[in-house]
Design a protein around this motif. Structure first.
Motif, PDB file in Angstrom:
ATOM      1  N   VAL A   1       0.843  -1.183   0.000  1.00 34.75           N
ATOM      2  CA  VAL A   1       0.000   0.000   0.000  1.00 34.75           C
ATOM      3  C   VAL A   1       0.886   1.244   0.000  1.00 34.75           C
ATOM      4  CG1 VAL A   1      -1.746   1.308   1.254  1.00 34.75           C
ATOM      5  CG2 VAL A   1      -1.862  -1.202   1.199  1.00 34.75           C
ATOM      6  N   ALA A  23      -4.633   6.565  -1.239  1.00 36.64           N
ATOM      7  CA  ALA A  23      -3.991   5.253  -1.155  1.00 36.64           C
ATOM      8  C   ALA A  23      -4.010   4.546  -2.493  1.00 36.64           C
ATOM      9  CB  ALA A  23      -4.689   4.408  -0.100  1.00 36.64           C
ATOM     10  N   THR A  27      -5.209  -2.061  -1.092  1.00 30.98           N
ATOM     11  CA  THR A  27      -5.900  -1.422   0.021  1.00 30.98           C
ATOM     12  C   THR A  27      -7.012  -2.277   0.605  1.00 30.98           C
ATOM     13  OG1 THR A  27      -7.377  -0.295  -1.512  1.00 30.98           O
ATOM     14  CG2 THR A  27      -5.380   0.879  -0.868  1.00 30.98           C
ATOM     15  N   VAL A  30      -6.395  -3.566   4.089  1.00 25.47           N
ATOM     16  CA  VAL A  30      -6.215  -2.627   5.191  1.00 25.47           C
ATOM     17  C   VAL A  30      -7.421  -2.656   6.120  1.00 25.47           C
ATOM     18  CG1 VAL A  30      -5.944  -0.211   5.820  1.00 25.47           C
ATOM     19  CG2 VAL A  30      -4.684  -1.139   3.873  1.00 25.47           C
ATOM     20  N   TRP A  33      -7.076   2.741   9.165  1.00 23.35           N
ATOM     21  CA  TRP A  33      -6.383   3.910   8.622  1.00 23.35           C
ATOM     22  C   TRP A  33      -6.190   4.889   9.774  1.00 23.35           C
ATOM     23  CZ3 TRP A  33      -5.033   3.491   3.559  1.00 23.35           C
ATOM     24  CH2 TRP A  33      -5.751   2.560   2.781  1.00 23.35           C
ATOM     25  N   ARG A  76     -10.624   5.623  -2.398  1.00 26.29           N
ATOM     26  CA  ARG A  76      -9.486   5.105  -1.627  1.00 26.29           C
ATOM     27  C   ARG A  76      -8.732   6.263  -0.976  1.00 26.29           C
ATOM     28  NH1 ARG A  76      -6.392   0.308  -4.619  1.00 26.29           N
ATOM     29  NH2 ARG A  76      -5.973   1.870  -6.238  1.00 26.29           N
ATOM     30  N   SER A  97      -1.449   3.037   7.331  1.00 25.93           N
ATOM     31  CA  SER A  97      -2.411   1.945   7.205  1.00 25.93           C
ATOM     32  C   SER A  97      -1.940   0.730   7.988  1.00 25.93           C
ATOM     33  CB  SER A  97      -2.629   1.576   5.733  1.00 25.93           C
ATOM     34  OG  SER A  97      -1.447   1.037   5.172  1.00 25.93           O
TER      35      SER A  97
END
Length: 122
Positions: A1, A23, A27, A30, A33, A76, A97
């Motif tokens: 990422v 991002a 992702t 993830v 955040w 994103r 992340s």
């Protein structure tokens, strides 16, 4: 990422800024955040995080009520809306992340943006 933070700048006390963290890459894996900040000579500190599919949010006591973290999954991008800024909010802000839920633990974040400088004048 890969993460790209933007939106910092110079603002007067009481003003507002919105930071963005764009991002790219994988992702979908993830879970959390986060936004952190750092001033010279001090450790990086937790500011806010958004976590899980429900988007649970968490804030440091120092910013609670003045800051809102949000995300746009389609773009994103994660945002940090900061209002009623104070000179003590001056710092370099980093987005990060994590695959984990431990939102305040810096070591749980494996990807970091380059940082964006926020300067609040009195």
């Amino acid at each position: 990422v890969q993460l790209q933070a933007s939106g910092g700048g110079l603002v007067q006390a009481g003003g507002s800024l919105r930071l963005s963290c764009a991002a790219s890459g994988r992702t979908s894996s993830v879970y959390t955040w986060g936004w952190f900040r750092q001033t010279p000579g001090k450790a990086r500190e937790f500011v806010a995080a958004i976590s899980g599919s429900a988007g649970s949010t968490y804030y440091a006591d120092s910013v609670k009520g003045r800051v809102t973290i949000s995300r746009d999954n389609a773009k994103r991008t994660v945002y940090l809306q900061m209002n009623s800024l104070k000179p003590e909010d001056t710092a370099v802000y980093y987005c990060a992340s994590s695959y984990y839920s431990d939102y305040a633990e810096i070591s749980s974040y494996m990807n970091w943006g380059q940082g964006t400088l926020v300067t609040v004048s009195s």
